[in-house]
Design a protein around this motif. Structure first.
Motif, short mmCIF file in Angstrom:
data_model
loop_
_atom_site.label_atom_id
_atom_site.label_comp_id
_atom_site.label_asym_id
_atom_site.label_seq_id
_atom_site.Cartn_x
_atom_site.Cartn_y
_atom_site.Cartn_z
N ALA A 50 0.80 -1.22 0.00
CA ALA A 50 0.00 0.00 0.00
C ALA A 50 0.84 1.27 0.00
CB ALA A 50 -0.94 0.01 1.21
N VAL A 51 2.14 1.14 0.23
CA VAL A 51 3.01 2.33 0.23
C VAL A 51 3.11 2.86 -1.19
CG1 VAL A 51 5.31 3.23 0.73
CG2 VAL A 51 4.31 1.47 2.21
N ASN A 52 2.75 4.11 -1.37
CA ASN A 52 2.73 4.73 -2.70
C ASN A 52 4.14 5.20 -3.07
OD1 ASN A 52 1.77 5.75 -5.11
ND2 ASN A 52 1.16 7.71 -4.22
N LEU A 53 4.70 4.61 -4.13
CA LEU A 53 6.06 4.94 -4.55
C LEU A 53 6.08 5.31 -6.03
CD1 LEU A 53 7.88 1.95 -2.78
CD2 LEU A 53 7.87 4.32 -2.02
N PRO A 54 5.38 6.36 -6.41
CA PRO A 54 5.28 6.70 -7.84
C PRO A 54 6.59 7.11 -8.47
CG PRO A 54 4.40 8.48 -6.49
CD PRO A 54 4.66 7.32 -5.56
N SER A 285 6.35 5.41 13.85
CA SER A 285 7.26 6.55 13.88
C SER A 285 7.17 7.42 12.63
CB SER A 285 8.71 6.06 14.05
OG SER A 285 9.10 5.27 12.92
N GLY A 286 6.31 7.04 11.69
CA GLY A 286 6.17 7.80 10.46
C GLY A 286 7.32 7.63 9.48
N ASN A 287 8.04 6.52 9.59
CA ASN A 287 9.23 6.29 8.77
C ASN A 287 9.02 5.29 7.63
OD1 ASN A 287 11.67 7.78 9.76
ND2 ASN A 287 11.04 6.86 11.70
N LEU A 288 7.82 4.73 7.50
CA LEU A 288 7.63 3.65 6.52
C LEU A 288 7.88 4.13 5.10
CD1 LEU A 288 6.94 0.80 5.77
CD2 LEU A 288 4.51 1.39 5.90
N LEU A 289 7.28 5.25 4.72
CA LEU A 289 7.47 5.75 3.36
C LEU A 289 8.94 6.06 3.09
CD1 LEU A 289 6.50 6.78 0.62
CD2 LEU A 289 5.96 8.98 1.72
N ARG A 290 9.58 6.76 4.02
CA ARG A 290 10.99 7.12 3.84
C ARG A 290 11.87 5.88 3.72
NH1 ARG A 290 15.47 8.38 7.35
NH2 ARG A 290 14.23 8.19 9.25
#
Length: 383
Positions: A50-54, A285-290
């Motif tokens: 589900a992580v958006n990585l366009p 921690s809000g680090n998943l996308l990064r």
């Protein structure tokens, strides 16, 4: 990765306990015990997908990234390593654990019949190394039996040890037991500093680990004897890639010997896999996308040839067969031509050779930077 970002991630690990909601360097509890949705492997896979990585190459699709790099389909070769996960029971509950192991995982423990089935399957393969892992594999009542049977077969046995298990009263003789059989001890020590290690493994873990290393040193481990190899496993504290393995080994060696009188033979560095409890920390921690952006953008095609899934058979506590320990934790099994799960009881090495590896977004954890396998870095990026 800058020192400031590393310190920020370390502070985040120490700042708030996910269960108690308070500042506490103590260990957490298992996802299963907390009935977290992330205890379900399917939920973990869905969270990663589900992580958006366009902006990422191929949109963050691992197979497509392989294809565009010219590597094609990831396939296995002949098995050299027979890895056995003896269960999820552990005396620790580390925050980064990809197994979600802990003291509460008493049910998931390999029984003697399955151990014997593993030995029968091992005899059919050409694997020269038996890699015992968990949880804490030493807590399985069949651990010493299995070690002895593998040594009798002339196999190189690896014990993936969390170190603190050696201080449990029932395990005080374990260093001598392992030394007498020439077992390589591959032990987890996230960092050579107390604060960094305790942030991942709980308060007091560093001091216990140092004491365990001293006991291993006293039995001849870490002294250059090829029959008593002591290998340290390190991994980042936070949402970044592991550092250069060679320079880290030099730093760890100097620091541990100078400050604690501890020696070891080699060091291997692993990236953290974005699954289970580390995935939970990334989300909270809000680090998943990064972190996913970092893994995908750091894909290194030079690591593909050395991936552990290519020459490893990984067996779960139930006897099911997987390409690697990470696929095992995500319940992505090897399957027969008719789609059935392959179990060690009916393992045919010929059918596993040249099999297509089951892949997913988590695989970027092994191909990022210098790469990451059970043997550490795959590709030397220092030259």
């Amino acid at each position: 990765m800058s020192d400031a970002l590393i310190e920020r991630d370390l502070d985040a690990l120490l700042s708030r306990d996910p269960v108690r909601g308070e500042s506490d360097p103590r260990s957490t509890t298992s996802l299963l015990a907390r009935r977290s949705p992330l205890a379900n492997p399917k939920y973990q896979i869905a969270s990663l997908d589900a992580v958006n990585l366009p902006a990422a190459p191929a949109g963050g699709d691992f197979d497509a990234t392989l294809a565009t790099s010219g590597e094609g389909c990831l396939r296995a070769v002949s098995a050299e390593i027979f890895q056995i996960n003896l269960g999820k029971l552990c005396n620790m509950t580390c925050r980064h654990c990809h197994v979600d192991a802990g003291p509460d995982r008493t049910r998931e423990n390999m029984d003697r019949e399955t151990v014997d089935a593993c030995l029968s399957a091992l005899d059919k393969t050409g694997a020269c190394t038996v890699d015992l892992t968990g949880g804490a594999p030493e807590l399985n009542p069949n651990f010493r039996y299995l070690v002895d049977r593998c040594v009798e077969r002339g196999k190189h046995v690896v014990d993936r040890c969390n170190l603190t298990v050696l201080l449990i009263p029932s395990q005080l003789d374990l260093p001598q037991f392992l030394a007498e059989r020439g077992v390589e001890v591959v032990c987890s020590l996230p960092h050579h500093r107390r604060r960094n290690t305790d942030a991942q493994r709980g308060g007091g873990a560093f001091e216990k680990s140092i004491e365990a290393l001293r006991r291993l040193n006293r039995t001849g481990y870490g002294q250059g004897d090829p029959n008593r190899l002591l290998t340290l496993v390190v991994n980042p504290v936070g949402a970044h890639l592991t550092g250069d393995q060679q320079s880290m080994e030099k730093t760890w060696r100097e620091s541990l010997e100078r400050h604690h009188g501890v020696t070891f033979d080699r060091l291997i560095a692993l990236n953290n896999m974005p699954i289970a409890r580390f995935l939970e920390w990334l989300e909270n921690s809000g680090n998943l996308l990064r972190y996913m952006e970092l893994l995908v953008s750091s894909f290194n095609p030079a690591t593909v040839g050395g991936l552990m899934c290519r020459n490893t058979i990984s067996v779960s506590w139930t006897g099911d067969v997987f390409d690697c320990d990470f696929n095992q934790m995500l319940d992505l099994p090897c399957r027969s031509a008719n789609g059935r799960r392959i179990n060690v009881r009916d393992l045919d090495p010929a059918t596993l050779s040249d099999r297509a590896i089951v892949t997913g977004r988590h695989c970027f954890g092994c191909t990022a930077g210098a790469g990451s396998s059970c043997g550490g870095a795959i590709h030397d990026t220092s030259t």
